[in-house]
Design a protein around this motif. Structure first.
Motif, PDB file in Angstrom:
ATOM      1  N   ILE A 137      24.440 107.760 -50.923  1.00  0.00           N
ATOM      2  CA  ILE A 137      25.713 107.118 -51.247  1.00  0.00           C
ATOM      3  C   ILE A 137      25.528 105.619 -51.093  1.00  0.00           C
ATOM      4  N   LYS A 138      25.898 104.882 -52.105  1.00  0.00           N
ATOM      5  CA  LYS A 138      25.735 103.415 -52.100  1.00  0.00           C
ATOM      6  C   LYS A 138      26.969 102.777 -51.445  1.00  0.00           C
ATOM      7  N   SER A 139      26.957 102.740 -50.115  1.00  0.00           N
ATOM      8  CA  SER A 139      28.133 102.240 -49.396  1.00  0.00           C
ATOM      9  C   SER A 139      28.423 100.772 -49.691  1.00  0.00           C
ATOM     10  N   HIS A 140      27.413 100.017 -50.095  1.00  0.00           N
ATOM     11  CA  HIS A 140      27.638  98.599 -50.388  1.00  0.00           C
ATOM     12  C   HIS A 140      28.447  98.403 -51.675  1.00  0.00           C
ATOM     13  N   GLN A 141      28.560  99.481 -52.485  1.00  0.00           N
ATOM     14  CA  GLN A 141      29.322  99.397 -53.724  1.00  0.00           C
ATOM     15  C   GLN A 141      30.794  99.765 -53.531  1.00  0.00           C
ATOM     16  N   LEU A 142      31.123 100.376 -52.386  1.00  0.00           N
ATOM     17  CA  LEU A 142      32.482 100.859 -52.168  1.00  0.00           C
ATOM     18  C   LEU A 142      33.485  99.707 -52.129  1.00  0.00           C
ATOM     19  N   LYS A 143      34.612  99.919 -52.804  1.00  0.00           N
ATOM     20  CA  LYS A 143      35.676  98.917 -52.836  1.00  0.00           C
ATOM     21  C   LYS A 143      36.907  99.349 -52.028  1.00  0.00           C
ATOM     22  N   THR A 144      37.124 100.671 -51.957  1.00  0.00           N
ATOM     23  CA  THR A 144      38.311 101.206 -51.270  1.00  0.00           C
ATOM     24  C   THR A 144      37.945 102.462 -50.497  1.00  0.00           C
ATOM     25  N   ILE A 145      38.479 102.587 -49.268  1.00  0.00           N
ATOM     26  CA  ILE A 145      38.325 103.822 -48.484  1.00  0.00           C
ATOM     27  C   ILE A 145      39.711 104.288 -48.047  1.00  0.00           C
ATOM     28  N   ILE A 146      40.024 105.545 -48.351  1.00  0.00           N
ATOM     29  CA  ILE A 146      41.285 106.158 -47.940  1.00  0.00           C
ATOM     30  C   ILE A 146      40.989 107.185 -46.851  1.00  0.00           C
ATOM     31  N   PHE A 147      41.776 107.151 -45.789  1.00  0.00           N
ATOM     32  CA  PHE A 147      41.636 108.097 -44.674  1.00  0.00           C
ATOM     33  C   PHE A 147      42.824 109.068 -44.729  1.00  0.00           C
ATOM     34  N   ASP A 148      42.584 110.294 -45.211  1.00  0.00           N
ATOM     35  CA  ASP A 148      43.659 111.290 -45.316  1.00  0.00           C
ATOM     36  C   ASP A 148      43.714 112.108 -44.030  1.00  0.00           C
ATOM     37  N   GLU A 149      44.921 112.257 -43.470  1.00  0.00           N
ATOM     38  CA  GLU A 149      45.128 112.828 -42.134  1.00  0.00           C
ATOM     39  C   GLU A 149      44.397 111.962 -41.115  1.00  0.00           C
ATOM     40  N   ALA A 150      44.764 110.687 -41.108  1.00  0.00           N
ATOM     41  CA  ALA A 150      44.066 109.680 -40.298  1.00  0.00           C
ATOM     42  C   ALA A 150      44.064 110.008 -38.813  1.00  0.00           C
ATOM     43  N   ASP A 151      45.146 110.575 -38.306  1.00  0.00           N
ATOM     44  CA  ASP A 151      45.187 110.858 -36.866  1.00  0.00           C
ATOM     45  C   ASP A 151      44.131 111.875 -36.463  1.00  0.00           C
ATOM     46  N   GLN A 152      43.789 112.803 -37.365  1.00  0.00           N
ATOM     47  CA  GLN A 152      42.724 113.771 -37.093  1.00  0.00           C
ATOM     48  C   GLN A 152      41.343 113.122 -37.174  1.00  0.00           C
ATOM     49  N   LEU A 153      41.188 112.216 -38.104  1.00  0.00           N
ATOM     50  CA  LEU A 153      39.895 111.553 -38.279  1.00  0.00           C
ATOM     51  C   LEU A 153      39.530 110.659 -37.103  1.00  0.00           C
ATOM     52  N   PHE A 154      40.542 110.212 -36.347  1.00  0.00           N
ATOM     53  CA  PHE A 154      40.278 109.337 -35.206  1.00  0.00           C
ATOM     54  C   PHE A 154      40.358 110.067 -33.865  1.00  0.00           C
ATOM     55  N   LEU A 155      40.358 111.387 -33.893  1.00  0.00           N
ATOM     56  CA  LEU A 155      40.334 112.151 -32.646  1.00  0.00           C
ATOM     57  C   LEU A 155      38.962 112.027 -31.981  1.00  0.00           C
ATOM     58  N   PRO A 156      38.903 112.164 -30.641  1.00  0.00           N
ATOM     59  CA  PRO A 156      37.601 112.168 -29.967  1.00  0.00           C
ATOM     60  C   PRO A 156      36.709 113.266 -30.560  1.00  0.00           C
ATOM     61  N   GLY A 157      35.484 112.940 -30.824  1.00  0.00           N
ATOM     62  CA  GLY A 157      34.569 113.892 -31.443  1.00  0.00           C
ATOM     63  C   GLY A 157      34.420 113.682 -32.933  1.00  0.00           C
ATOM     64  N   VAL A 166      32.311 102.872 -41.343  1.00  0.00           N
ATOM     65  CA  VAL A 166      32.825 101.496 -41.445  1.00  0.00           C
ATOM     66  C   VAL A 166      31.709 100.488 -41.189  1.00  0.00           C
ATOM     67  N   ARG A 167      30.841 100.787 -40.216  1.00  0.00           N
ATOM     68  CA  ARG A 167      29.735  99.865 -39.896  1.00  0.00           C
ATOM     69  C   ARG A 167      28.726  99.764 -41.036  1.00  0.00           C
ATOM     70  N   SER A 168      28.639 100.814 -41.855  1.00  0.00           N
ATOM     71  CA  SER A 168      27.660 100.816 -42.948  1.00  0.00           C
ATOM     72  C   SER A 168      28.080  99.928 -44.116  1.00  0.00           C
ATOM     73  N   LEU A 169      29.343  99.514 -44.132  1.00  0.00           N
ATOM     74  CA  LEU A 169      29.842  98.701 -45.235  1.00  0.00           C
ATOM     75  C   LEU A 169      29.257  97.299 -45.168  1.00  0.00           C
ATOM     76  N   GLN A 170      28.857  96.785 -46.293  1.00  0.00           N
ATOM     77  CA  GLN A 170      28.226  95.467 -46.330  1.00  0.00           C
ATOM     78  C   GLN A 170      29.116  94.416 -46.981  1.00  0.00           C
ATOM     79  N   GLN A 171      30.362  94.809 -47.258  1.00  0.00           N
ATOM     80  CA  GLN A 171      31.305  93.859 -47.835  1.00  0.00           C
ATOM     81  C   GLN A 171      32.709  94.266 -47.423  1.00  0.00           C
ATOM     82  N   GLU A 172      33.661  93.396 -47.641  1.00  0.00           N
ATOM     83  CA  GLU A 172      35.043  93.684 -47.295  1.00  0.00           C
ATOM     84  C   GLU A 172      35.609  94.691 -48.281  1.00  0.00           C
TER      85      GLU A 172
END
Length: 422
Positions: A137-157, A166-172
């Protein structure tokens, strides 16, 4: 018409064909900011149209044939499959290549799909991280990221996977976070985007249909019997939620023994089995789909009439998302939680915290009743009167039996029999 959305003509036609009259509040609220490339948090009730709320504006900003641009992260495989189906419907009108990349699927096949340079990627965090590490996956090409069910995605684990992406992104890039309970993840979200806009339309939203919240008192040892009786209610179809996977498996085995049309949707199943069970349920070929909270998020089953909690959910968020499988986009439905005398107070506490009206129902005569049925009083059978004795019989005097003579001599015994031989 939704001319204020400025949708492409093909999309306007699809919107009308799918029977939409006007956008929901969350769709109308976030459309403009997302089209402009702004970062935001979108909060609205379950079933209020959040998937299209983020897909329609963000997909318009994707350019065909320019590789990976839009990434949608989902909290479960089922949600990922469903979002991919919706995105494909709308994406093909714009000539966009949409591909799902979820855990449980064959990773080699997914790598082959990436060679087609899809513009829209939909996946679960673990698999996306794996493909980014392999530089597929070419993360440097990504322009938009959507987090669906965000509260679950940020749970411990799970949050460390999101942070790695997010750290893999090379641009805003543009960020969009969506959930009915996304406010719980705000501290983690603000760590990524400190000044992010929050659009919470929960109080203003009117897309929810009439949903009855009820409870059924039933002995825990007879739970399977209760589920069996529910399955025989006319026009019944329900998602049955369990707190523990082992309880689900035991109940499924017993219900199948009774030849009931049930299946399970569990985290320990393969992607193919889960997809098949969900598809059969959507087609109405299964009466009860037994599952855990793995199916409480994002699943859209048109016209689902019942959600059954086999026991009281562990948290109010769990109850809220399970209940969100009914009453979607104006449809009506009923939530039935099976309780015992000792678990009823916990359910009432959850209902109070969620400000939900809660009433008791009764399972009787192949139906769920709002009022307790009257107990049937068994009248003793009337005894038929004895036939009157005739006057003649009444006057008859009983014949007295001759008294038995004890210690008779042998010669006296069977005297009559000896006489008949002479």
């Amino acid at each position: 018409m939704i001319t204020e959305f400025k949708l492409p003509e093909k999309w306007q036609q699809r919107w009308d064909e799918q029977g939409f009259s006007e956008p929901s509040i969350i769709q109308e609220t976030v459309y403009g900011p997302l089209v402009k490339g702004e970062n935001l948090v979108g909060i609205s009730p379950t079933g209020s149209g959040k998937t299209l709320a983020y897909l329609l504006p963000t997909m318009q900003n994707v350019t065909p044939d320019e590789g990976n641009q839009l990434l949608i992260l989902t909290s479960s495989q089922e949600l990922g499959i469903q979002v991919a189906e919706v995105a494909r419907q709308w994406g093909k009108d714009l000539g966009l290549n949409v591909q799902p990349f979820i855990g449980g699927a064959n990773v080699k096949r997914q790598i082959e799909k990436l060679k087609t340079k899809p513009e829209v990627l939909i996946g679960t965090p673990g698999r996306i991280v794996e493909l980014i590490k392999q530089k597929k996956i070419k993360s440097h090409q990504l322009k938009t990221i959507i987090f669906d069910e965000a509260d679950q995605l940020f749970l411990p684990g799970a949050s460390h996977l999101v942070e790695e992406i997010v750290r893999s992104l090379q641009q805003e890039v543009q960020f969009g976070f969506f959930s009915a309970t996304a406010d719980q993840a705000l501290p983690a979200i603000q760590a990524i985007q400190p000044d992010i806009q929050v659009f919470d339309v929960t109080k203003e939203d009117r897309s929810k249909g009439v949903v009855k919240h009820t409870y059924l008192i039933y002995p825990s040892r007879r739970l399977v019997d209760g589920l069996r009786r529910l399955a025989h209610i006319e026009a019944f179809q329900g998602l049955v939620f369990f707190n523990q996977l082992q309880d689900l498996g035991s109940a499924e085995e017993k219900l199948l023994f009774h030849h009931l049309r049930v299946a399970s949707l569990a985290s320990d199943q393969s992607k193919e089995l889960r997809k098949m069970a969900l598809e059969l349920f959507k087609q109405g070929k299964i009466v009860e789909l037994l599952t855990t909270d793995v199916a409480s998020r994002g699943l859209d089953i048109t016209g689902l009439p019942y959600v059954i909690n086999a026991e009281v959910p562990l948290t109010k968020e769990s109850y809220l998302h399970r209940a969100g499988r009914v009453g979607r986009m104006g449809a009506s439905g009923q939530v039935v939680t099976i309780v015992q005398e000792n678990t009823l107070p916990r359910l009432k506490k959850l209902a109070k915290e969620l400000d939900l009206p809660l009433t008791e129902v009764f399972l009787h005569g192949g139906a769920l009743l709002d009022e307790q049925p009257e107990k049937e009083v068994h009248q003793p059978k009337e005894r038929k009167p004895l036939k009157e004795k005739t006057e003649t019989r009444a006057k008859q005097t009983p014949v007295k039996a001759k008294p038995k003579v004890k210690n008779r001599k042998k010669a006296q015994k069977n005297k009559g029999a000896r006489k008949s031989k002479k």
